[in-house]
Design a protein around this motif. Structure first.
Motif, PDB file in Angstrom:
ATOM      1  N   ALA A   1      -2.570   4.016   5.798  1.00  8.24           N
ATOM      2  CA  ALA A   1      -1.809   3.006   5.068  1.00  8.24           C
ATOM      3  C   ALA A   1      -1.400   1.856   5.976  1.00  8.24           C
ATOM      4  CB  ALA A   1      -0.578   3.626   4.433  1.00  8.24           C
ATOM      5  N   GLY A   2      -1.095   2.158   7.244  1.00 13.05           N
ATOM      6  CA  GLY A   2      -0.674   1.107   8.148  1.00 13.05           C
ATOM      7  C   GLY A   2      -0.341   1.653   9.522  1.00 13.05           C
ATOM      8  N   ILE A   3      -0.252   0.746  10.485  1.00  9.12           N
ATOM      9  CA  ILE A   3       0.068   1.097  11.871  1.00  9.12           C
ATOM     10  C   ILE A   3       1.390   0.450  12.247  1.00  9.12           C
ATOM     11  CG2 ILE A   3      -0.669   0.915  14.283  1.00  9.12           C
ATOM     12  CD1 ILE A   3      -3.542   0.560  13.226  1.00  9.12           C
ATOM     13  N   VAL A   4       2.281   1.249  12.844  1.00  8.60           N
ATOM     14  CA  VAL A   4       3.516   0.719  13.437  1.00  8.60           C
ATOM     15  C   VAL A   4       3.404   0.958  14.938  1.00  8.60           C
ATOM     16  CG1 VAL A   4       6.018   0.873  13.571  1.00  8.60           C
ATOM     17  CG2 VAL A   4       4.867   1.145  11.363  1.00  8.60           C
TER      18      VAL A   4
ATOM     19  N   VAL B   1       0.850  -1.188   0.000  1.00  7.21           N
ATOM     20  CA  VAL B   1       0.000   0.000   0.000  1.00  7.21           C
ATOM     21  C   VAL B   1       0.887   1.239   0.000  1.00  7.21           C
ATOM     22  CG1 VAL B   1      -1.819   1.253   1.241  1.00  7.21           C
ATOM     23  CG2 VAL B   1      -1.782  -1.249   1.268  1.00  7.21           C
ATOM     24  N   PRO B   2       0.600   2.242  -0.841  1.00  5.66           N
ATOM     25  CA  PRO B   2       1.442   3.439  -0.881  1.00  5.66           C
ATOM     26  C   PRO B   2       1.393   4.238   0.419  1.00  5.66           C
ATOM     27  CG  PRO B   2       0.007   3.306  -2.812  1.00  5.66           C
ATOM     28  CD  PRO B   2      -0.467   2.278  -1.856  1.00  5.66           C
ATOM     29  N   VAL B   3       2.528   4.806   0.792  1.00  2.91           N
ATOM     30  CA  VAL B   3       2.633   5.676   1.970  1.00  2.91           C
ATOM     31  C   VAL B   3       2.859   7.102   1.486  1.00  2.91           C
ATOM     32  CG1 VAL B   3       3.972   6.237   4.042  1.00  2.91           C
ATOM     33  CG2 VAL B   3       3.538   3.845   3.432  1.00  2.91           C
TER      34      VAL B   3
ATOM     35  N   ALA C   1      -2.560  -2.878   7.536  1.00  5.15           N
ATOM     36  CA  ALA C   1      -1.248  -3.360   7.967  1.00  5.15           C
ATOM     37  C   ALA C   1      -1.011  -3.005   9.437  1.00  5.15           C
ATOM     38  CB  ALA C   1      -0.154  -2.750   7.102  1.00  5.15           C
ATOM     39  N   LEU C   2      -0.627  -3.992  10.234  1.00  2.00           N
ATOM     40  CA  LEU C   2      -0.266  -3.804  11.633  1.00  2.00           C
ATOM     41  C   LEU C   2       1.124  -4.381  11.851  1.00  2.00           C
ATOM     42  CD1 LEU C   2      -0.857  -3.051  14.591  1.00  2.00           C
ATOM     43  CD2 LEU C   2      -1.928  -5.316  14.854  1.00  2.00           C
TER      44      LEU C   2
ATOM     45  N   GLU D   1      -1.383   7.805   5.235  1.00  2.00           N
ATOM     46  CA  GLU D   1      -0.314   7.971   6.226  1.00  2.00           C
ATOM     47  C   GLU D   1       0.114   6.636   6.816  1.00  2.00           C
ATOM     48  OE1 GLU D   1      -2.749  11.786   6.406  1.00  2.00           O
ATOM     49  OE2 GLU D   1      -3.164   9.624   6.333  1.00  2.00           O
ATOM     50  N   LEU D   2       1.344   6.584   7.270  1.00  2.00           N
ATOM     51  CA  LEU D   2       1.842   5.482   8.087  1.00  2.00           C
ATOM     52  C   LEU D   2       1.891   6.005   9.516  1.00  2.00           C
ATOM     53  CD1 LEU D   2       3.047   2.608   8.223  1.00  2.00           C
ATOM     54  CD2 LEU D   2       5.308   3.664   7.981  1.00  2.00           C
TER      55      LEU D   2
END
Length: 530
Positions: free
Chosen positions: A115-118, A65-67, A142-143, A86-87
């Motif tokens: 876009a995802g979670i960090v 997925v694009p960030v 995304a996790l 966003e990431l």
């Protein structure tokens, strides 16, 4: 201890390509837009050194997925501050702990287009809550967890550096494409060159089709033509989501579409490449006229057949079928005419065949040197229409064929026979078995040796005296047993004609009244050509 990671809404930074008024896209929709130009993906972001130091582990969702930007927040209200793409870097310090609240938080983040979670473990969560993993999997978000503490500012700097570098590369590539296709337009480059350069730029197959979904020009790049073009019209009408397509249009008129099949990521994005190419194609269409694509399609296919520019019979069959020239379940003919100026009765995709009945017949016609080649596709069991025979003028027509392989085999026979036709005569291969044999054995060195050995004395004489012995001999074998007709065909008086016969017999040491000798000489002349 989340105090050093608080949100400051007033200090939000604009994200590249963020659209304030655009609806948020789901993760699955965002994964389909993998080709967003110049943007790294979640997977690319996870490769930066500062994140690798935290030992990242993917627990859920897609990383393809694009960030667009990196956002740092521990607030459970962060979804209201996102623009999409966003990431999110977080410790989860302000997040709820119960399963239902975590599910609602993930839904809000996904709806906002995250876009995802960090998630850095240790501050709020010692281990990842199962409810959080389940919610992210349900939304394909995304996790990623970090087992070690990292400097979020370092992560932000590294990922933003990649984003900006990608944007710069995309701008440079757009400029290069603009210069490339503008140059092709100014030089009046042929359509097939524009399509070829588009395929090279994308490193993927590219097809130009008309409004009937019939292929005008295709570049299969590294794909077999049979695989690319099989059932093309049906596949194109189904609008495969993985294909990128743009219209070829100008001045309110739309002629077709330029389509790219999936390929490697391109810095400027496949749509940008196709748009630049489509502009060049539209300018070319305006300059070349209304029938340009039909003419190009016919000329390209016939040139490929004559020069054998195909790998397998299946490839050329797919090209014919996808271009609106049906092969399967049809009766096929090839005709060759030495009267190149004679008008062609039609072209593939014209909507009506030479009989005037729409869809009954399809004809491809192209002039190649001094020849005009016609390919006909008729309903099974049909004979060549009289209108086509009349249009040929002087030439030849093949036996009926029921497959592409049979059609290909008939082409050299018909072309060779057409060169033997008298003015105004149309010869049929079925009526010229010796000509068929000569054409089928044309690549055999033994036939060439036979021709050279028998005709060598006459060729030497004609070359030395600018004589016409070969022409006289052709008239003789064309009219065996009828010297009057042979003399007329030679355009000589009877007395001069008989003088030539005597000289030919002397030079060859042969009896021109002997049937076997005449057959051998006839075969030699057919192998020699004109």
């Amino acid at each position: 201890m989340p105090a050093d990671r608080l949100d400051f809404a007033a200090d939000r930074t604009d994200r590249p390509d963020a659209r304030q008024d655009a609806p948020a896209r789901s993760p699955s929709e965002r994964s389909e837009s993998r080709g967003d130009p110049g943007l790294p993906t979640v997977a690319d972001a996870l490769e930066v050194a500062s994140l690798q130091a935290g030992i990242p582990e993917l627990l859920a969702g897609s990383v393809d997925v694009p960030v667009r930007w990196v956002h740092v927040s521990d607030s459970e209200r962060v979804a209201a501050l996102l623009d999409g793409g966003e990431l999110l870097l977080t410790t989860g310090a302000g997040w709820p702990g119960d399963a239902a609240a975590l599910g609602r938080l993930v839904d809000e983040l996904s709806d906002a287009g995250l876009a995802g979670i960090v998630l850095e473990l240790g501050t709020r969560f010692a281990v990842v809550p199962p409810a959080l993993v389940a919610a992210c999997r349900a939304r394909d978000l995304a996790l990623v967890t970090l087992d070690r503490e990292v400097k979020f500012v370092a992560v932000t700097e590294e990922v933003h550096r990649r984003i900006i570098a990608g944007q710069v590369e995309a701008l440079q590539e757009r400029q290069r494409l603009h210069e490339l296709f503008t140059g092709l337009s100014l030089r009046g480059a042929p359509v097939e060159i524009v399509v070829r350069e588009t395929a090279r730029a994308l490193r993927a197959p590219v097809v130009l089709e008309d409004l009937a979904h019939e292929v005008v020009v295709a570049d299969s790049f590294d794909l077999a033509e049979a695989e690319l073009l099989a059932d093309w019209a049906g596949r194109s009408r189904r609008l495969p989501p993985e294909w990128t397509r743009v219209p070829v249009a100008a001045r309110g008129t739309r002629w077709g579409e330029l389509i790219a099949l999936p390929g490697p990521a391109h810095p400027a994005g496949p749509a940008t490449v196709l748009e630049q190419a489509a502009t060049a194609l539209a300018l070319s269409r305006l300059a070349d006229g209304e029938d340009a694509w039909a003419r190009l399609r016919a000329e390209g296919l016939i040139a490929a057949l004559l020069s054998e520019r195909y790998v397998t019979v299946a490839d050329i069959e797919a090209r014919l079928e996808s271009s609106g020239f049906p092969v399967r379940g049809r009766t096929l003919y090839v005709a060759a005419s030495t009267a190149a100026g004679t008008g062609a009765p039609g072209s593939a995709g014209s909507g009506s065949g030479p009989t005037g009945s729409a869809g009954d017949a399809r004809v491809l016609s192209a002039v190649v040197g001094a020849e005009r080649i016609l390919l006909l596709s008729l309903p099974a069991g049909s004979r060549v229409p009289e209108s086509v025979l009349e249009s040929i003028g002087s030439g030849a027509v093949s036996d009926p064929a029921s497959s592409a392989a049979e059609l290909l085999a008939a082409i050299p026979v018909v072309r060779r026979l057409a060169r033997q036709a008298e003015p105004g005569a149309v010869l049929r291969v079925a009526e010229r078995p010796l000509a068929r044999l000569a054409a089928e054995l044309s690549g055999d060195h033994r036939l060439q040796e036979h021709s050279a050995r028998l005709l060598a004395p006459l060729i030497r004489h004609d070359d030395a005296t600018q004589g016409d012995l070969l022409r006289v001999l052709r008239a003789v074998v064309a009219h065996p047993g009828n010297r009057t007709a042979a003399a007329a065909a030679s355009h000589l008086s009877r007395s001069v004609f008989y003088q030539r016969l005597t000289l030919i017999a002397d030079l060859l040491g042969a009896d021109l009244d002997d049937g076997e000798t005449l057959s051998a000489l006839h075969l030699a002349l057919l192998a020699h050509g004109r």
